[in-house]
Motif scaffolding. Structure first.
Motif, PDB file in Angstrom:
ATOM      1  N   ALA A  74       0.838  -1.210   0.000  1.00  0.00           N
ATOM      2  CA  ALA A  74       0.000   0.000   0.000  1.00  0.00           C
ATOM      3  C   ALA A  74       0.871   1.258   0.000  1.00  0.00           C
ATOM      4  CB  ALA A  74      -0.913  -0.004   1.215  1.00  0.00           C
ATOM      5  N   SER A 103      -2.386  -4.584  -3.266  1.00  0.00           N
ATOM      6  CA  SER A 103      -2.968  -3.378  -2.664  1.00  0.00           C
ATOM      7  C   SER A 103      -3.685  -2.654  -3.790  1.00  0.00           C
ATOM      8  CB  SER A 103      -1.875  -2.486  -2.083  1.00  0.00           C
ATOM      9  OG  SER A 103      -1.048  -2.030  -3.132  1.00  0.00           O
ATOM     10  N   THR A 162      -7.093   0.771   0.264  1.00  0.00           N
ATOM     11  CA  THR A 162      -6.858  -0.528   0.890  1.00  0.00           C
ATOM     12  C   THR A 162      -7.023  -0.330   2.392  1.00  0.00           C
ATOM     13  OG1 THR A 162      -5.279  -0.999  -0.854  1.00  0.00           O
ATOM     14  CG2 THR A 162      -5.168  -2.393   1.103  1.00  0.00           C
ATOM     15  N   THR A 167      -3.573   2.922   2.480  1.00  0.00           N
ATOM     16  CA  THR A 167      -3.072   3.775   1.380  1.00  0.00           C
ATOM     17  C   THR A 167      -3.293   5.233   1.768  1.00  0.00           C
ATOM     18  OG1 THR A 167      -5.204   3.228   0.415  1.00  0.00           O
ATOM     19  CG2 THR A 167      -3.272   2.263  -0.627  1.00  0.00           C
TER      20      THR A 167
END
Length: 1050
Positions: free
Chosen positions: A187, A284, A406, A419
Motif C-alpha cells: 500500500a 494493494s 486498501t 493507502t
C-alpha cells in the motif's frame, strides 16, 4: 542459492486449514478430501490453487498436485520441487507432532504416465473419511498433458466434486502479522507511485496543456515501478502491478477493475485513476479522481462521496455482515441524495490478499459472510453518469467520481486506511485561471495565490510579470479594498468587545498566623531575639518589646554590616511608593493602612562574661535564614505564576498497538533538563507522546495544536517537527507554547584544523553519506507525517514552509530566514522559534522604507489590540516587493512609511478610545499622503522628513557616528536636488557640466580667476539654500560642503 521455506508458517496455516475443515459448516464439513492441482499457464495471474500454494509455501509450484486427506497429505511434483518440499516433510517418528497429518512426497516422472503415483493418490482419497466427496476449485482449469492425464484418472472414479473456493478463501482472508506487513508495504508503494509520479505527471500535462493518451499514461506508470525512487526502498524484482493502471476521463467511464485504459486523449475534467501494486505476492489497491477546475456542484458531489467512504469505514468492524455494511451506506444515500442511488457502484469493495479480488467476499446487498479482524479489503465507492450542467462540449457534460483505498478491519472502531493518499477537494483539485482574465496576469498571481492558500503547494513558482507597473497597480487597487474592509471589521470587533475591561489583580495578601495561638513558643521570642518560623514563612521581630510577625512576602531586601563593635541588620519592607520589581505588582490590598518601611537592629560583637555566644550571632543567623526562606518563597511563587492560566488538558489515550507511527532519536526543544536528551516521538489515539531516554514524558494533544510544521533539511542543518500550541503546556517547571522535535543532519561544526583538499576521498565520501542521510531522514519524517495525518483523518495537517517565498529578518536578536506557510509566517530552525498566525494579523506596516537604506523593518499588528505588536528588523530592501506580493495574495493589508513609530503609544491610544480612532479614519493614518502632482509629492515628503528627523545636539552626534555614510550621502543628495530646484541660473546643469566649468576656469586663469569663480559659485549656492526650507540645516553633517567639488590649488 536454494530457496528456503518457512516451516513454522506452513504448519500454522495447514493447521488452520484442517481446523476450519473439521469444524466446517455446509459443504466444507461433508467433503472427504481436498484436491488441488496446478498446471502451467502464463496467462492465469490469479487462481485459488496458486493462491493456496503461495499461502502455504511462499511460492507457486507449477505441475504440482496436492491431496489433503483426513490422516495424510500427498504432494506430487517434479524432482526439484520435491527437494524443496522436503524442508517441511516430517521426519520418521515425528508424524502428527505438529498436530498435522504426515506428508508423503511423490516424484513425477517426466516422460511416463505416472500411473503408479496417480493410483496411490486415488487410494488415499478413497481411504479418507467416506471417500466419495472431494473438494476442488472448480474454476481453476489448467492446460497441459500432465493435468489432462490426472483429470482423466479422477473422472474414471465415481467421486462427487464440490467447489470449496469460498470456504478456503474465508480461511485465507484473515491475515497474520507478517502478511499484514507485506500488505502495508504494498500500500505504501502504491501511495508513493501515485503521489510522486502519477499526480505530478498529470499536473505537468495540465500545466503544459499536453495531449497525452490514457493508454500511454498507464504505460508510463507501469515503467515507473521499475525505478527505485518510487518504491520506498523495496527491491524492484519483488514489485509488480496487480492490473494495468486504469485511467479514464472525457465522459467515457466504466468503474470496474476489468477494463483497460483506452486510447483517447486525456480530458482536463474529472480524471479517474485506479492502480494496484503487488509486493511479494500481496496486493494493494488505490483509486482517486483528480479534478481540473471542478464547478461547485462537482465539488459537492465529491464531498458527499468522501462522506460515504467515511460511513463505509465506520461500518467495517469485526463480526458485521457484509450485506449490513452495504445497507448502512445505501441508507445514507437514500436520506441525503436519493437521486444518486442509481448512479452508485454496484458493490462497495472486496476482500484482497494474494488474490486481487476475492469473488466470495464482495460488499453487496446479498453477501451473508461476517467480517473478521485482520481481513484486508479494497473499498471502492463511485458515482458514474453524472451530468455537469456547466459543460459545453460533449466530453464535459458527463463525468464520474471514484475513490478507493486498501483498508484493514479492526476489532472495533472504523477500519484503518493503509493507502495514505490525501483525497480532500483541495488535494485532488487542480485549479487553473479563467481564460477571460487579462493576459498580463499570467502565472505570477496564480502561483502566489495558490501558495498563499495552500490549494496546491506544488503549483508553478513565481515568475516576474512582463510589466512590473501593472502588478503594482493591481496590488494598490486590491489594498484599497482591503483597507475599507479592515476598518469596518475592526470597528465592529471593538464595539463587540467593549465592556470586557481587564481587571487589575490585587497583590496577594499573605497572612502569617490566622490567630495568636499559632505563634510558636520559642525561647528566642521570649528573649526578644529575631526568630524565623520556616513552617509559616514568617519572621518574628521584637518591636517596642512586642514579638511582631512579618510574612516573608512583605520583606523587600535585607542587608548586614559590621561597624566597629556592632553588627547592624537592616530590613526593608514593601510599601506604597517604594520602587517595586517588574513582576512584583504595584497594588496593595489596603493602601490606606500605615506601613513600616524599614527596621534596623543592632547587636554587639563583644562576648559578655558568662555568655557562650556573642549577641550578634542572632542577627547573623537571622540574615542567613531570611535569605534562604526568601529564595524558597520566590521560587515557589515563580512556579505558581508559570502555572497560572494553564488550561487543563485531556488525558492522552495510549494506543497499545505496536504499529503506531514513531520517530526515534529526536531531540526536544526547549530541553526538559539542563542537558539536551534524545528520545522518541510516538503518535497515539488523541495526541503525541515524547519519551526521553531518561524516562521523562511530554504529551501534546492533537486538539491543542494550532500549527503543526515540518521543516525539511533542504539548506538547513536540522530537520524539524514544530508544534505551535493553542494553550501552553508545562514541562521542566516552565510553560511552553512552542515545542519542537529535531534531529541534526551532518556536522554542525567543522574541524578547520584538519588538512582540507578539494578532491579528498574521505571528504567526498562524507558528503555522499550526508546526502544519503538527508534523504533517509526526509523519507522517515514524511512517512511519519503521512501516517499521523491518516491516523487523525487529516484533522491534523502538517504545513511545510515555502522556502522560495522566504526572506531574511531579525524578529529577535539574530537574523534568520522567515518562511511563509499556508497559514503562518514561521522560523523553526533558530531558537527561540518565531510563529505568527496570519488569521490573527490585522495589518502589516513597513517602517524606514527609503530608497537609500539597505534595510527596512516590518511591524505586525494583531486583531487583538491588547497584544503587543511584533517587530521584524533589518529585512533587505530587495525582499520588499516579494513580501508585498505574498501579503496581497493572502488578503492582508499592508502600509509603508519612512519613519519609525512609537507603537506602544499608538496601541494604547486606540484601545483607550476606539470610537474616536475610527472616526478619524482608523488605520488610514498609516497610508502615504494623497497623491497629487510630482511637486506636491516632493513637498509632502520633505515636510514629513522635517517633522520626523529633528534630533537634539547629542542625538545628532551619535547618529553621525553610527551611520555616517547613510545620512551624509542622503544629506548631500537632498541638498543638491533642492539647490537645482531653487536656482534658475543652474537649473539645467548637472555634475559633469559643473566639473567642466571648473576645468575651464583652471585653464583660463591659474589662481585669481579660479578664486573669483569659487566665490561666485558659493554665492549662488547660498541663495537656494535659504529658499529650500529647513531641511539642509537638519540633515547635512557639520563641516561638510554642499557644492560640487572644487579643484585643489597646486
Amino acid at each position: 542459492m536454494a530457496l528456503s521455506l518457512d516451516r513454522e508458517a506452513y504448519y500454522r496455516r495447514v493447521k488452520r486449514l484442517y481446523g476450519n475443515w473439521q469444524k466446517g459448516e455446509d459443504d466444507y464439513a461433508n467433503v472427504d478430501a481436498i484436491v488441488v492441482s496446478v498446471g502451467v499457464d502464463e496467462e492465469i495471474v490469479y487462481a485459488k490453487s496458486t493462491a493456496l500454494q503461495t499461502w502455504l509455501f511462499g511460492y507457486e509450484l507449477t505441475d504440482t498436485i496436492m491431496v489433503f486427506c483426513e490422516d495424510k497429505i500427498l504432494f506430487m511434483a517434479s524432482k526439484k520441487k520435491v527437494e524443496f518440499l522436503k524442508q517441511i516433510a516430517n521426519s520418521k517418528g515425528s508424524e502428527n507432532a505438529n498436530g498435522v497429518p504426515a506428508i508423503t512426497l511423490l516424484v513425477r516422472e517426466k516422460n511416463e504416465s505416472n500411473k503408479g503415483n496417480f493410483e496411490k493418490m486415488i487410494e488415499a482419497l478413497k481411504g479418507s473419511k467416506s471417500g466419495k466427496r472431494i473438494g476442488v476449485f472448480s474454476k481453476d482449469k489448467f492446460p497441459g498433458e500432465f493435468m489432462k492425464s490426472w483429470n482423466d484418472c479422477l473422472s474414471k472414479e465415481s467421486f462427487e466434486k464440490v467447489d470449496i473456493s469460498a470456504v478456503v478463501a474465508y480461511t485465507i482472508a484473515v491475515k497474520e502479522d507478517g502478511e499484514l506487513n507485506l500488505m502495508r508495504k504494498a500500500a505504501a508503494i502504491t501511495s508513493e507511485v501515485f503521489n510522486k509520479f502519477f499526480k505530478e505527471r498529470v499536473m505537468e500535462i495540465v500545466d503544459a496543456d499536453e495531449k497525452v493518451r490514457h493508454s500511454k499514461l498507464a504505460e508510463s506508470v507501469e515503467k515507473a515501478i521499475e525505478e527505485k525512487k518510487y518504491l520506498s526502498g523495496a527491491d524492484p524484482s519483488t514489485v509488480e502491478m496487480c492490473y494495468p493502471p486504469i485511467i479514464q476521463s472525457g465522459g467515457n467511464y466504466n468503474l470496474k477493475f476489468s477494463v483497460v485504459s483506452d486510447k483517447n486523449h486525456m480530458h482536463f475534467g474529472a480524471i479517474t485513476c485506479a492502480m494496484g501494486i503487488r509486493y511479494k505476492s500481496y496486493c494493494s489497491n488505490l483509486v482517486r479522481t483528480l479534478m481540473v477546475d471542478p464547478p461547485q456542484e462537482v465539488q459537492d458531489n465529491y464531498t458527499f462521496l468522501l462522506q460515504l467512504q467515511e460511513e463505509l469505514l465506520k461500518e467495517l468492524r469485526h463480526g458485521v455482515k457484509l450485506c449490513e455494511v452495504y445497507a448502512a451506506v445505501m441508507d445514507v444515500v437514500k436520506k441525503q441524495k436519493p437521486e444518486l442511488l442509481n448512479k452508485i457502484t454496484k458493490n462497495l469493495g472486496f476482500a484482497m490478499g494474494i488474490e486481487f479480488r476475492e469473488g466470495s467476499l464482495v460488499i453487496n446487498s446479498k453477501n451473508q459472510h461476517r467480517l473478521k479482524k485482520g481481513m484486508v479489503f479494497s473499498i471502492n465507492v463511485g458515482f458514474s453518469d453524472l451530468t455537469n450542467k456547466e459543460g459545453k462540449k460533449p466530453e464535459e457534460r458527463t463525468y464520474a467520481l471514484f475513490i478507493g483505498d486498501t483498508v484493514l478491519v479492526d476489532e472495533d472502531g472504523p477500519a484503518t486506511i493503509l493507502t495514505s493518499v490525501k483525497k480532500k477537494v483541495k488535494n485532488v483539485g487542480i485549479f487553473l485561471k479563467n481564460e477571460d482574465e487579462e493576459e498580463e496576469e499570467e502565472e505570477k498571481d496564480e502561483a502566489e495565490d495558490l501558495l498563499g492558500r495552500s490549494s496546491r503547494a506544488a503549483a508553478l513558482l513565481t515568475e516576474r510579470t512582463r510589466n512590473e507597473l501593472t502588478a503594482e497597480e493591481k496590488r494598490r487597487a486590491h489594498q484599497k479594498e482591503l483597507a475599507m474592509q479592515l476598518n469596518e471589521e475592526a470597528k465592529r470587533r471593538l464595539t463587540e468587545q467593549k465592556g470586557e475591561q481587564q481587571i487589575q489583580k490585587a497583590r496577594k495578601s499573605n497572612i502569617s498566623y490566622k490567630n495568636p495561638s499559632l505563634m510558636p513558643k520559642e525561647p528566642h521570642i521570649r528573649e526578644m531575639k529575631i526568630y524565623i518560623d520556616k513552617k509559616y514563612e514568617t519572621v518574628i521581630m521584637p518591636v517596642f518589646g512586642i514579638a511582631t510577625p512579618f510574612h516573608i512576602a512583605t520583606i523587600k531586601n535585607i542587608s548586614m554590616s559590621v561597624e566597629g563593635d556592632y553588627t547592624y541588620l537592616r530590613i526593608n519592607f514593601y510599601c506604597p511608593g517604594s520602587a517595586l520589581g517588574r513582576n512584583e505588582g504595584n497594588i496593595f490590598p489596603n493602601p490606606e493602612a500605615t506601613f513600616v518601611k524599614e527596621i534596623t537592629y543592632r547587636a554587639s560583637n563583644m562576648k559578655t562574661p558568662g555568655e557562650q555566644t556573642v549577641p550578634a550571632l542572632n542577627l547573623q543567623n537571622a540574615f542567613r535564614i531570611i535569605k534562604e526562606v526568601q529564595k524558597r518563597y520566590k521560587t515557589r511563587e515563580a512556579e505558581e505564576k508559570e502555572k497560572e492560566g494553564i488550561v487543563k488538558q485531556d488525558s492522552l489515550i495510549i494506543n497499545l498497538n505496536r504499529s503506531n507511527p514513531k520517530l526515534k532519536d529526536l531531540y526536544i526543544r526547549p530541553n526538559i533538563a539542563q542537558k539536551r536528551m534524545q528520545g522518541s516521538l510516538e503518535a497515539h489515539v488523541n495526541g503525541f507522546r515524547f519519551t526521553s531516554v531518561r524516562g521523562d514524558k511530554v504529551d501534546i494533544l492533537y486538539n491543542n495544536i494550532k500549527h503543526a510544521l515540518f521543516q525539511p533539511c533542504d539548506g538547513e542543518m536540522i530537520i524539524v517537527l514544530h508544534f505551535h500550541l493553542k494553550n501552553a503546556i508545562m514541562f521542566g517547571k516552565k510553560r511552553h507554547t512552542d515545542v519542537q522535535f529535531y534531529t541534526e543532519v551532518g556536522e554542525i561544526t567543522t574541524d578547520l584544523g584538519k588538512h582540507q583538499h578539494m578532491h579528498d576521498r574521505d571528504d567526498l565520501y562524507a558528503e555522499q553519506m550526508e546526502r544519503e542521510m538527508r534523504h533517509k531522514l526526509k523519507t522517515a519524517f514524511k512517512n511519519f507525517i503521512e501516517k499521523v495525518e491518516a491516523l487523525t483523518k487529516e484533522e491534523l495537517e502538517f504545513e511545510v514552509p515555502f522556502r522560495d517565498l522566504g526572506f531574511n529578518g531579525a524578529p529577535y536578536r539574530s537574523t534568520c530566514l522567515l518562511q511563509p506557510t499556508s497559514s503562518a509566517l514561521v522560523n523553526c530552525t533558530e531558537w527561540p522559534p518565531f510563529v505568527v498566525t496570519l488569521d490573527e494579523v490585522e495589518l502589516i506596516h513597513f517602517e524606514r522604507v527609503q530608497f537609500h537604506l539597505k534595510n527596512f523593518d516590518m511591524v505586525i499588528v494583531y486583531k487583538d489590540y491588547s497584544k503587543k505588536v511584533t517587530m521584524i528588523n533589518a529585512i533587505p530592501v530587495a525582499s520588499l516587493d516579494p513580501i508585498k506580493e505574498w501579503l496581497n495574495s493572502c488578503d492582508l493589508k499592508y502600509t509603508e512609511g519612512v519613519q519609525s513609530l512609537n507603537w506602544t503609544k499608538i496601541m494604547k491610544t486606540i484601545v483607550d478610545d476606539p470610537e474616536g480612532f475610527f472616526e478619524q479614519g482608523g488605520w488610514s493614518f498609516l497610508e502615504p499622503e494623497g497623491e497629487g502632482s510630482d511637486a506636491e509629492v516632493g513637498e509632502s515628503e520633505s515636510e514629513i522628513e522635517d517633522e520626523t528627523f529633528n534630533p537634539s545636539e547629542d542625538e545628532y552626534e551619535e547618529e553621525e557616528e553610527d551611520s555616517d555614510e547613510d545620512y551624509s550621502s542622503e544629506a548631500e543628495e537632498s541638498d543638491y536636488s533642492k539647490e537645482s530646484m531653487g536656482s534658475e541660473e543652474e537649473s539645467g546643469k548637472d555634475w559633469d557640466e559643473l566639473e567642466e566649468e571648473a576645468r575651464k576656469a583652471d585653464r583660463e586663469s591659474r589662481y585669481e580667476e579660479e578664486e573669483e569663480q569659487s566665490r561666485s559659485l558659493s554665492r549662488k549656492r547660498k541663495g537656494p539654500a535659504h529658499s529650500s526650507s529647513r531641511r539642509s540645516s537638519h540633515s547635512r553633517s557639520p563641516g561638510r560642503s554642499s557644492g560640487p567639488p572644487k579643484k585643489k590649488r597646486k
